[in-house]
Enzyme design. Structure first.
Site, PDB file in Angstrom:
ATOM      1  CB  THR A 270      -1.843   0.813  -9.471  1.00 36.89           C
ATOM      2  OG1 THR A 270      -2.293   2.160  -9.251  1.00 36.89           O
ATOM      3  CG2 THR A 270      -2.674   0.167 -10.573  1.00 36.89           C
ATOM      4  CG  ASP A 271       2.686  -0.789  -6.010  1.00 33.14           C
ATOM      5  OD1 ASP A 271       3.227  -0.549  -7.113  1.00 33.14           O
ATOM      6  OD2 ASP A 271       2.868  -1.850  -5.397  1.00 33.14           O
ATOM      7  CB  ALA A 272       4.942   4.261  -6.137  1.00 30.52           C
TER       8      ALA A 272
END
Lengths: 144, 144, 144, 144
Positions: B27-29
């Site tokens: 996942t990312d921000a």
């Protein structure tokens, strides 16, 4: 927006350039840089383009605008190796009120290694499409 | 070989399917799976397709054949989230003596999230183009 | 060799320093840099230390020496965020004929974010332990 | 909380086990799985442990609890290769009201490849330390 740009192999077609050095962690058991590792290179170059234009991506995000990747195309012509210094040329095109495209040329010592195109859309914090800031439409953006 | 396949959004167009579960590390921000993380999913699904066909990729490699990615296209339609179970449909097409393409459909609970196409070429240990093994041309390969 | 170094939080304890900028691809859904992304930062800093010492890692590898990671310790004190510029201090210690350790201090704008230690062994192309080149034992290496 | 567990190499010391298969994308130019790729394996195994205990990590997160990595130790004993099936044993220890540790044993076909320990703390959405849910202290958690 569907991907429409055709990336040129002429460096002069790319008004902005950013250099990255490949990491050992990005290589694979074929002895070359893994194809998935190119995508963070393109992303890092986009981030530097926005900073160069006076609109850092952190400012965009704190202003409520995220840029998502809608489509992506990469042509791998010659492999990258560990410790290569890769010059990534960028040119913006096909800007609309909510989306735009970037074409990329990746070279090592003037030798073409890959070309790519990404299509981006603006979204708000909830992931809904929204308008791009006005400066995206300016000549400064499409010709940095 | 240039990319020519157009991936269908009809699951029935994909004779082989492999499920992956997304990792938190991917996942990312923005709170979704980062667009670069999709590429290892496609690769894992290709590896399982080869195993299903009785030709594990490790056998191919020990037999002197590597499969490189020549071109890549991804369309991101709806984001993936942490812990999603992603069903990846695969269909092979455009097989020649040295190259082939795979189209992909990524779904979560029957909902389309992404489509993709990869173009692959056979190379020897030195990275030079070589012929694909004969079974690549068989109906078993193009219709697993 | 077992990990024995205790990394200091005093920047003056680190004679060599390398700066990296975090990538968006390295963040996760908590909004910070994922803990696994720190390891390529340490590796990139080691590669730059070797280059600084006049012994690029590519030269080592073409000379038949690979450096493997035997042990690893990281203490995550305060998170890193997207676009942070991270100054990584390095100091070499515990050098023997076949192994050595490096301690790391990661800071952003003089604020400590993490400390780490890696233990490395020299191996040949077949993965067997071998002697380190003589310059590893020199004062230049342990005090760059 | 500082790291205190010493991971055993006896599989019977690990009451929960999860299997992962290594990806080609996770290998490096030494022909083995890159040392940074082990961390997402440990994380995936932790996520499966929580699911097995009836407390999926997605539930924890939607309930306002995130689990951050405070410290990390890995000992790499023998390399992992592409397509290896890795059995990861997990055992929880040193549970306090706000933190806990997990020890790991990584094996391929009963052969030890690595051991590891992670230290975790509970934080709220803003990253501030908070209490762990009560079930973390139960015998079910420390002996799944």
């Amino acid at each position: 927006m569907r991907l429409t740009l055709t990336p040129s192999t002429d460096p002069d077609a790319y008004p902005f350039s950013h250099r990255v050095r490949t990491r050992f962690a990005e290589t694979d058991a074929m002895g070359v840089v893994h194809h998935a590792a190119y995508l963070p290179y393109l992303e890092e170059a986009r981030v530097e383009l926005l900073r160069h234009l006076g609109h850092p991506y952190t400012d965009l995000r704190s202003g409520g605008v995220d840029l998502v990747v809608l489509e992506l195309f990469v042509q791998y012509r010659h492999p990258l190796h560990f410790d290569d210094q890769v010059d990534i040329g960028l040119v913006v095109g096909a800007v609309t009120r909510t989306a735009f495209q970037i074409a990329y040329l990746l070279r090592v010592a003037d030798e073409v290694r890959a070309t790519a195109v990404t299509v981006h859309g603006a979204v708000d914090a909830g992931g809904r499409a929204r308008r791009l800031p006005d400066w995206f439409a300016g000549p400064q953006f499409t010709r940095p």
